[in-house]
Scaffold this active site. Structure first.
Site, PDB file in Angstrom:
ATOM      1  N   ASN A 140       1.161  -0.903  -0.016  1.00  0.00           N
ATOM      2  CA  ASN A 140       0.446  -0.083  -0.117  1.00  0.00           C
ATOM      3  C   ASN A 140       0.804   0.886  -0.050  1.00  0.00           C
ATOM      4  O   ASN A 140       0.384   1.945  -1.068  1.00  0.00           O
ATOM      5  CB  ASN A 140      -0.722  -0.105   1.217  1.00  0.00           C
ATOM      6  CG  ASN A 140      -1.098  -0.175   2.665  1.00  0.00           C
ATOM      7  OD1 ASN A 140       0.360  -0.650   2.421  1.00  0.00           O
ATOM      8  ND2 ASN A 140      -0.715   0.382   3.464  1.00  0.00           N
ATOM      9  N   GLY A 164       2.799  -5.318   7.415  1.00  0.00           N
ATOM     10  CA  GLY A 164       1.979  -6.210   6.299  1.00  0.00           C
ATOM     11  C   GLY A 164       0.710  -6.626   7.337  1.00  0.00           C
ATOM     12  O   GLY A 164       1.072  -5.827   8.537  1.00  0.00           O
ATOM     13  N   GLU A 220       4.833  -4.543  11.919  1.00  0.00           N
ATOM     14  CA  GLU A 220       4.376  -3.215  11.936  1.00  0.00           C
ATOM     15  C   GLU A 220       2.723  -3.630  11.022  1.00  0.00           C
ATOM     16  O   GLU A 220       3.063  -4.384   9.722  1.00  0.00           O
ATOM     17  CB  GLU A 220       4.742  -2.008  10.913  1.00  0.00           C
ATOM     18  CG  GLU A 220       5.850  -1.190  11.586  1.00  0.00           C
ATOM     19  CD  GLU A 220       5.353  -0.221  13.028  1.00  0.00           C
ATOM     20  OE1 GLU A 220       4.314   0.475  12.554  1.00  0.00           O
ATOM     21  OE2 GLU A 220       6.449   0.155  12.767  1.00  0.00           O
ATOM     22  N   CYS A 251      -2.606   1.002   6.793  1.00  0.00           N
ATOM     23  CA  CYS A 251      -2.582   1.005   8.219  1.00  0.00           C
ATOM     24  C   CYS A 251      -3.843   1.544   8.523  1.00  0.00           C
ATOM     25  O   CYS A 251      -4.603   1.001  10.244  1.00  0.00           O
ATOM     26  CB  CYS A 251      -2.014   0.188   8.583  1.00  0.00           C
ATOM     27  SG  CYS A 251      -0.267   2.136   8.449  1.00  0.00           S
TER      28      CYS A 251
HETATM   29  P1  NAP Z   1       0.673  -9.375   3.568  1.00  0.00           P
HETATM   30  O1  NAP Z   1      -0.608 -10.200   2.301  1.00  0.00           O
HETATM   31  O2  NAP Z   1       0.780 -10.319   5.279  1.00  0.00           O
HETATM   32  O3  NAP Z   1       1.784  -8.975   3.336  1.00  0.00           O
HETATM   33  C1  NAP Z   1       3.347  -8.055   3.552  1.00  0.00           C
HETATM   34  C2  NAP Z   1       4.132  -9.007   3.022  1.00  0.00           C
HETATM   35  O4  NAP Z   1       4.501  -9.781   3.967  1.00  0.00           O
HETATM   36  C3  NAP Z   1       4.568  -8.818   1.079  1.00  0.00           C
HETATM   37  O5  NAP Z   1       5.515  -8.772   0.908  1.00  0.00           O
HETATM   38  C4  NAP Z   1       3.974 -10.874   1.036  1.00  0.00           C
HETATM   39  O6  NAP Z   1       4.366 -11.169   0.325  1.00  0.00           O
HETATM   40  C5  NAP Z   1       4.760 -11.051   2.443  1.00  0.00           C
HETATM   41  N1  NAP Z   1       4.622 -12.406   2.712  1.00  0.00           N
HETATM   42  C6  NAP Z   1       3.686 -12.845   3.591  1.00  0.00           C
HETATM   43  N2  NAP Z   1       3.129 -13.955   3.771  1.00  0.00           N
HETATM   44  C7  NAP Z   1       4.876 -14.414   4.180  1.00  0.00           C
HETATM   45  C8  NAP Z   1       5.296 -15.212   5.042  1.00  0.00           C
HETATM   46  N3  NAP Z   1       4.848 -16.470   5.638  1.00  0.00           N
HETATM   47  N4  NAP Z   1       6.570 -15.458   5.452  1.00  0.00           N
HETATM   48  C9  NAP Z   1       7.018 -14.196   4.754  1.00  0.00           C
HETATM   49  N5  NAP Z   1       6.981 -13.113   3.268  1.00  0.00           N
HETATM   50  C10 NAP Z   1       5.074 -13.005   3.537  1.00  0.00           C
HETATM   51  O7  NAP Z   1      -0.032  -7.512   3.315  1.00  0.00           O
HETATM   52  P2  NAP Z   1      -0.117  -6.666   2.901  1.00  0.00           P
HETATM   53  O8  NAP Z   1      -2.104  -7.324   1.939  1.00  0.00           O
HETATM   54  O9  NAP Z   1       0.360  -6.530   1.559  1.00  0.00           O
HETATM   55  O10 NAP Z   1      -0.885  -5.453   2.568  1.00  0.00           O
HETATM   56  C11 NAP Z   1      -2.123  -5.234   4.109  1.00  0.00           C
HETATM   57  C12 NAP Z   1      -1.318  -4.793   5.533  1.00  0.00           C
HETATM   58  O11 NAP Z   1      -0.791  -4.725   5.992  1.00  0.00           O
HETATM   59  C13 NAP Z   1      -3.145  -3.971   6.006  1.00  0.00           C
HETATM   60  O12 NAP Z   1      -3.077  -5.638   7.315  1.00  0.00           O
HETATM   61  C14 NAP Z   1      -2.379  -3.019   6.490  1.00  0.00           C
HETATM   62  O13 NAP Z   1      -2.871  -2.557   7.737  1.00  0.00           O
HETATM   63  C15 NAP Z   1      -0.805  -3.363   7.146  1.00  0.00           C
HETATM   64  N6  NAP Z   1       0.128  -1.893   7.023  1.00  0.00           N
HETATM   65  C16 NAP Z   1       0.468  -2.565   8.259  1.00  0.00           C
HETATM   66  C17 NAP Z   1       1.429  -1.309   7.820  1.00  0.00           C
HETATM   67  C18 NAP Z   1       2.340  -0.471   9.092  1.00  0.00           C
HETATM   68  O14 NAP Z   1       2.648   0.473   9.454  1.00  0.00           O
HETATM   69  N7  NAP Z   1       1.692  -0.730  10.841  1.00  0.00           N
HETATM   70  C19 NAP Z   1       1.578  -0.017   7.290  1.00  0.00           C
HETATM   71  C20 NAP Z   1       0.751  -0.594   5.540  1.00  0.00           C
HETATM   72  C21 NAP Z   1       0.265  -1.832   6.196  1.00  0.00           C
HETATM   73  P3  NAP Z   1       3.446 -11.235  -1.212  1.00  0.00           P
HETATM   74  O15 NAP Z   1       3.157 -10.317  -2.069  1.00  0.00           O
HETATM   75  O16 NAP Z   1       4.458 -12.475  -2.117  1.00  0.00           O
HETATM   76  O17 NAP Z   1       2.580 -12.437  -1.233  1.00  0.00           O
END
Ligand code: NAP
Length: 484
Positions: free
Chosen positions: A156, A232, A252, A286
């Site tokens: 995002n 994530g 995060e 987020c």
């Molecule tokens: P996501 O599906 O959790 O993916 C995030 C990253 O993790 C991607 O690079 C993904 O790779 C990787 N990943 C997923 N499963 C993994 C595993 N088991 N082992 C290692 N890597 C893994 O999140 P998203 O859909 O990209 O982002 C949305 C989420 O991020 C929301 O919940 C949002 O609130 C959160 N977020 C939090 C913050 C904060 O600062 N608190 C900021 C921004 C976003 P792939 O893409 O290859 O699956």
């Protein structure tokens, strides 16, 4: 416009390399292929980690002035090419060009803060003579780098959230391997390009493109990786924590941020701020506003203005300066949001506006009378949907705000300092904005959540703390320190 595929390479330890397979990067707006990147294998990741072991030694021995020069040069490069960077964000991601331009500006700022903070990584002297028998000891601690950091980033904010890991890692003398989100790898590769252009020695930084499910475990479990810095979703975060073993962890994660609007607030300002906070990046943010608790005496006024402002939103082509909101990151994500809203409505929620899906686009949606037993009442929606709740007073609003598993940021609109202070002390969050929505952040502030929203803090100075460890130095002298 015909698509021009250049076929990007990934950045492995300073070299631009191909992989055996490719990943198609698509524009969520029309699903067109905009580029390809390599799909790295587990072997590629292993090679990358071996190179980073050398990179960590080079990084740790780089003088502070050189780290500062490189990070500043990378910031300047991005600033000079800001139009190209913004276009890339607005093509591979779901941000509009205005939102993407803002992200590029913030990335430049993030890196400039990193360059400044590099000179402030210091320790303090320790009064060893506080303990009887240690009168002849003097010393101090200073902070030293931990080695190799594994960074995993979401879609995002595909540039600035990567900069929030790469900048502090280089500032603090570490090597870093970034695995960006599969759907938005191009902006992270462009960040690597800026650092390569700035003269960062090879092997310190890698941006390895590939599926988390294929290369994530190698990075997360490898003993040479001393810290995992993850941004994530909560599910992936919890899985990573389970697998990581004995290493530092920064998490995060997501949230469903609350905002409280009390009867003494400036309602117009509260509406403007919460509408923007709810629908920024199509709600894929987020700290985006998900739940708004409005005091009953102003509920009708707030609801009318909020819905009116929402319906003025211009949805469409991300590359147009006139567009307020673009699509979700994929059609699948838009369908997930649609299902959540439908479930809430079937259980009795009232749809005030929105609720319409067209491919990956989902119209800005406002609901009220949300039953407690539907998923969106407690979980993160991560889409352009906001929930309005009527409350009798600030205590009820705080209690309901806290009644979820998340706690990233919150907002409260009031002119009453006692009520604001009550919210400050009682709300379970990592940050609270007074007379602003939860969606406010500057890159220098400590940023992170409590409960299931995460562990540790980002925000340059705070990320540097997490990426370094104190080392104590103690001199045993032949005479007491008090004998001079
Ligand atoms: P996501 O599906 O959790 O993916 C995030 C990253 O993790 C991607 O690079 C993904 O790779 C990787 N990943 C997923 N499963 C993994 C595993 N088991 N082992 C290692 N890597 C893994 O999140 P998203 O859909 O990209 O982002 C949305 C989420 O991020 C929301 O919940 C949002 O609130 C959160 N977020 C939090 C913050 C904060 O600062 N608190 C900021 C921004 C976003 P792939 O893409 O290859 O699956």
């Amino acid at each position: 416009m015909p698509t021009q595929l250049s076929g990007q390479k990934m950045f492995l330890a300073g070299n631009w390399v191909n992989g055996d397979r490719i990943i198609e990067v698509r524009d969520p707006q029309d699903n067109s292929i905009i580029d390809t990147v390599p799909a790295a294998s587990a072997e590629d990741m292993m090679k990358c980690i071996e190179e980073a072991k050398v990179g960590a030694k080079i990084a740790a021995s780089m003088p502070v002035h050189e780290r500062m020069r490189i990070i500043s040069a990378a910031a300047n490069y991005i600033e000079q090419h800001s139009v190209e960077y913004a276009r890339t964000i607005a093509r591979e991601g779901s941000k509009t060009i205005r939102e993407a331009t803002k992200e590029v500006e913030r990335c430049v700022e993030t890196l400039r803060i990193c360059a400044e903070e590099t000179r402030r990584i210091h320790g303090e002297t320790i009064p060893f003579d506080q303990v009887p028998g240690s009168e002849n000891r003097v010393g101090y601690y200073y902070r030293f780098p931990i080695g190799i950091i594994g960074a995993i980033t979401p879609f995002n904010d595909p540039l600035n959230l990567v900069a929030h890991k790469v900048g502090p890692a280089i500032a603090s003398g570490n090597a870093i391997i970034v695995k960006p989100a599969t759907v938005t790898p191009l902006s992270a590769l462009m960040l690597a390009k800026a650092f390569a252009h700035a003269g960062l020695p090879s092997k310190i930084l890698s941006v390895i493109t590939g599926f988390g499910s294929e290369i994530g475990d190698v990075l997360v479990t490898h003993p040479a990786i001393r810290m995992i810095s993850f941004t994530g979703g909560m599910e992936a975060g919890e899985e990573i924590v389970r697998k990581a073993g004995l290493k530092k962890i920064s998490m995060e994660l997501g949230s469903n941020s609350p905002v409280i609007v009390l009867e003494d607030a400036n309602v117009e300002e509260a509406v403007e701020s919460t509408v923007s906070g709810a629908f920024w990046a199509a709600g894929q943010n987020c700290l985006g506003v998900q739940r708004i608790y409005v005091q009953e005496t102003i509920m009708d006024q707030f609801e009318t203005l909020f819905v009116k402002r929402t319906t003025q939103y211009n949805i469409g082509d991300k590359q147009s300066e006139q567009t307020d909101m673009g699509p979700l990151i994929t059609e699948k994500e838009a369908m997930r949001v649609e299902k959540l809203v439908n479930e809430a409505c079937e259980k009795g929620a009232v749809l005030l506006t929105g609720g319409i899906r067209n491919g990956a686009f989902y119209s800005p949606t406002v609901l009220k009378n949300i039953p407690e037993d539907c998923l969106i009442a407690k979980e993160e929606i991560f889409g352009p949907v906001v929930l309005l709740y009527q409350v009798s007073d600030v205590d009820t609003a705080i209690e309901k705000s806290n009644d979820v598993n998340y706690g990233l940021q919150a907002g409260i609109f009031t002119k009453n300092i006692d009520k604001a202070h009550k919210a400050i002390t009682k709300m379970d969050v990592g940050g609270i904005m007074i007379n602003d929505s939860s969606d406010y952040r500057i890159d220098a502030m400590p940023f992170g959540g409590v409960k299931k929203s995460g562990l540790g803090r980002e925000g340059i100075k705070f990320a540097i703390q997490e990426m370094t460890e104190p080392k104590v130095v103690c001199f045993k002298l032949s005479n007491s320190t008090f004998s001079y």
